[in-house]
Design a protein around this motif. Structure first.
Motif, PDB file in Angstrom:
ATOM      1  N   TRP A 106     -91.190  81.695  12.366  1.00 33.25           N
ATOM      2  CA  TRP A 106     -90.567  80.402  12.679  1.00 33.25           C
ATOM      3  C   TRP A 106     -91.577  79.497  13.359  1.00 33.25           C
ATOM      4  O   TRP A 106     -91.598  78.293  13.124  1.00 33.25           O
ATOM      5  CB  TRP A 106     -89.336  80.620  13.567  1.00 33.25           C
ATOM      6  CG  TRP A 106     -88.251  81.386  12.890  1.00 33.25           C
ATOM      7  CD1 TRP A 106     -88.021  82.727  12.960  1.00 33.25           C
ATOM      8  CD2 TRP A 106     -87.276  80.875  11.981  1.00 33.25           C
ATOM      9  NE1 TRP A 106     -86.961  83.089  12.165  1.00 33.25           N
ATOM     10  CE2 TRP A 106     -86.469  81.971  11.555  1.00 33.25           C
ATOM     11  CE3 TRP A 106     -86.986  79.601  11.482  1.00 33.25           C
ATOM     12  CZ2 TRP A 106     -85.404  81.825  10.669  1.00 33.25           C
ATOM     13  CZ3 TRP A 106     -85.922  79.467  10.602  1.00 33.25           C
ATOM     14  CH2 TRP A 106     -85.148  80.559  10.201  1.00 33.25           C
ATOM     15  N   TRP A 107     -92.415  80.089  14.218  1.00 35.05           N
ATOM     16  CA  TRP A 107     -93.482  79.338  14.880  1.00 35.05           C
ATOM     17  C   TRP A 107     -94.810  79.698  14.222  1.00 35.05           C
ATOM     18  O   TRP A 107     -95.167  80.874  14.148  1.00 35.05           O
ATOM     19  CB  TRP A 107     -93.553  79.691  16.368  1.00 35.05           C
ATOM     20  CG  TRP A 107     -92.528  79.006  17.214  1.00 35.05           C
ATOM     21  CD1 TRP A 107     -91.294  78.587  16.835  1.00 35.05           C
ATOM     22  CD2 TRP A 107     -92.658  78.670  18.593  1.00 35.05           C
ATOM     23  NE1 TRP A 107     -90.632  78.013  17.868  1.00 35.05           N
ATOM     24  CE2 TRP A 107     -91.452  78.046  18.983  1.00 35.05           C
ATOM     25  CE3 TRP A 107     -93.662  78.825  19.544  1.00 35.05           C
ATOM     26  CZ2 TRP A 107     -91.229  77.573  20.265  1.00 35.05           C
ATOM     27  CZ3 TRP A 107     -93.444  78.369  20.825  1.00 35.05           C
ATOM     28  CH2 TRP A 107     -92.239  77.748  21.179  1.00 35.05           C
ATOM     29  N   ASP A 115     -91.929  71.418   4.145  1.00 39.26           N
ATOM     30  CA  ASP A 115     -90.819  70.838   4.910  1.00 39.26           C
ATOM     31  C   ASP A 115     -91.260  70.197   6.218  1.00 39.26           C
ATOM     32  O   ASP A 115     -90.633  69.245   6.682  1.00 39.26           O
ATOM     33  CB  ASP A 115     -89.775  71.923   5.226  1.00 39.26           C
ATOM     34  CG  ASP A 115     -89.258  72.591   3.975  1.00 39.26           C
ATOM     35  OD1 ASP A 115     -89.244  73.829   3.938  1.00 39.26           O
ATOM     36  OD2 ASP A 115     -88.895  71.867   3.036  1.00 39.26           O
ATOM     37  N   ARG A 116     -92.304  70.733   6.821  1.00 41.63           N
ATOM     38  CA  ARG A 116     -92.756  70.248   8.121  1.00 41.63           C
ATOM     39  C   ARG A 116     -94.269  70.104   8.116  1.00 41.63           C
ATOM     40  O   ARG A 116     -94.988  70.907   7.521  1.00 41.63           O
ATOM     41  CB  ARG A 116     -92.348  71.215   9.244  1.00 41.63           C
ATOM     42  CG  ARG A 116     -90.870  71.176   9.590  1.00 41.63           C
ATOM     43  CD  ARG A 116     -90.522  69.853  10.304  1.00 41.63           C
ATOM     44  NE  ARG A 116     -89.146  69.849  10.772  1.00 41.63           N
ATOM     45  CZ  ARG A 116     -88.099  69.490  10.040  1.00 41.63           C
ATOM     46  NH1 ARG A 116     -88.274  69.141   8.768  1.00 41.63           N
ATOM     47  NH2 ARG A 116     -86.879  69.492  10.564  1.00 41.63           N
ATOM     48  N   ASP A 146     -91.591  73.726  15.626  1.00 46.94           N
ATOM     49  CA  ASP A 146     -90.251  73.144  15.634  1.00 46.94           C
ATOM     50  C   ASP A 146     -89.172  74.223  15.534  1.00 46.94           C
ATOM     51  O   ASP A 146     -88.143  74.177  16.205  1.00 46.94           O
ATOM     52  CB  ASP A 146     -90.113  72.139  14.489  1.00 46.94           C
ATOM     53  CG  ASP A 146     -88.728  71.530  14.416  1.00 46.94           C
ATOM     54  OD1 ASP A 146     -87.888  72.060  13.650  1.00 46.94           O
ATOM     55  OD2 ASP A 146     -88.474  70.544  15.130  1.00 46.94           O
ATOM     56  N   GLY A 147     -89.427  75.229  14.703  1.00 43.17           N
ATOM     57  CA  GLY A 147     -88.502  76.345  14.591  1.00 43.17           C
ATOM     58  C   GLY A 147     -87.315  76.112  13.680  1.00 43.17           C
ATOM     59  O   GLY A 147     -86.435  76.977  13.570  1.00 43.17           O
ATOM     60  N   SER A 148     -87.248  74.989  13.001  1.00 45.15           N
ATOM     61  CA  SER A 148     -86.105  74.707  12.128  1.00 45.15           C
ATOM     62  C   SER A 148     -86.229  75.376  10.764  1.00 45.15           C
ATOM     63  O   SER A 148     -85.227  75.588  10.084  1.00 45.15           O
ATOM     64  CB  SER A 148     -85.961  73.196  11.936  1.00 45.15           C
ATOM     65  OG  SER A 148     -85.759  72.542  13.170  1.00 45.15           O
ATOM     66  N   PHE A 149     -87.445  75.656  10.343  1.00 44.15           N
ATOM     67  CA  PHE A 149     -87.677  76.256   9.034  1.00 44.15           C
ATOM     68  C   PHE A 149     -88.610  77.442   9.197  1.00 44.15           C
ATOM     69  O   PHE A 149     -89.624  77.347   9.888  1.00 44.15           O
ATOM     70  CB  PHE A 149     -88.323  75.250   8.069  1.00 44.15           C
ATOM     71  CG  PHE A 149     -87.460  74.052   7.748  1.00 44.15           C
ATOM     72  CD1 PHE A 149     -86.644  74.066   6.631  1.00 44.15           C
ATOM     73  CD2 PHE A 149     -87.475  72.933   8.560  1.00 44.15           C
ATOM     74  CE1 PHE A 149     -85.857  72.963   6.331  1.00 44.15           C
ATOM     75  CE2 PHE A 149     -86.696  71.828   8.267  1.00 44.15           C
ATOM     76  CZ  PHE A 149     -85.881  71.847   7.152  1.00 44.15           C
TER      77      PHE A 149
END
Length: 272
Positions: A148-149, A184-185, A251-254
């Motif tokens: 995630w990170w 995505d990021r 961010d940890g969202s994806f």
């Protein structure tokens, strides 16, 4: 230059005017490319332009100390050694760094391999695994399973690099078949001298794997790997510092997966 100066006849006039030692010394003030061109003037001039005296001047002054940390190899002339280092990065004994020369200038190039980087959760097999690839110069590369990170850092001492030289740092990697999360990021890319802190730091945000139709931020290297320029820095004379490069997305969202890391490369930025 008249026709009488071409070939061995004209060259003999030049050699008669100046001793070979003087001509060799003059060539050392040119460049490796100029020395190669000089060697084609004639057979007698070739022995001067190809001499160890000339080509030792193009090698880094500390090259013997650097190469003492590598495996032994056959004895080479100074020119053969120069050309070998331009095309064949040498793995140093700790197996986490390679050394090479930039062909045009003879400036130092280093790559810090994945084992020499700080990879968050890099020793947790659920997140990263270590594997061997035939196209890698190193014995091991890091393959991302999922995180995630995303957090990778690499360091090199500025004194190891050529002084008074503009360098760029590059992230060297591949995608595996099951990649995801990098479209995505954006990843934050940063280069800075540690003692200077934020002052003089260069940073940018890059989507490593953009959708089709969007320009790719990476280049193909020709050795089976891709590279993204993290940033530039000037290695000033007399600076004794540690250069820090980082790639981060926390961010940890994806969750992210499917990236294979070979290392971080530091090489002179050549302007054409």
């Amino acid at each position: 230059m008249t026709s009488s100066t071409h070939g061995d006849g004209g060259d003999r006039d030049i050699v008669k005017c100046l001793p070979a030692e003087c001509l060799a010394h003059i060539i050392t003030f040119t460049s490796p490319s100029d020395a190669c061109r000089s060697s084609m003037v004639s057979r007698s001039f070739q022995s001067i332009a190809d001499s160890d005296y000339v080509w030792k001047s193009f090698l880094p002054s500390d090259h013997e100390d650097i190469l003492s940390g590598s495996e032994s190899w056959p004895e080479l002339s100074a020119k053969e050694l120069y050309l070998h280092l331009c095309h064949n990065p040498v793995i140093l004994t700790n197996q986490t760094m390679s050394f090479a020369l930039e062909r045009q200038s003879g400036k130092k190039c280093y790559m810090v391999g994945a084992r020499g980087l700080e990879i968050v959760w890099g020793n947790t097999p659920a997140y990263w695994i270590w594997t061997c690839l035939p196209e890698s110069r190193f014995g091991e590369v890091a393959e991302l399973q999922y995180v995630w990170w995303f957090d990778i850092k690499g360091r090199i001492e500025s004194r190891m690099l050529s002084p008074a030289t503009n360098y760029a740092a590059y992230f060297v990697f591949q995608f595996s078949r099951e990649r995801r999360g990098f479209s995505d990021r954006a990843i934050d890319l940063r280069v800075q001298l540690e003692k200077s802190g934020e002052e003089g730091a260069e940073s940018k945000c890059v989507i490593i794997d953009p959708p089709d139709g969007v320009p790719k931020p990476y280049q193909e290297r020709g050795d089976g790997w891709l590279e993204i320029e993290i940033g530039e820095f000037f290695n000033d004379i007399g600076v004794d510092d540690t250069l820090l490069c980082s790639l981060m997305e926390t961010d940890g969202s994806f969750f992210k997966a499917g990236l294979i890391v070979e290392g971080l490369e530091f090489r002179p930025k050549i302007t054409m």
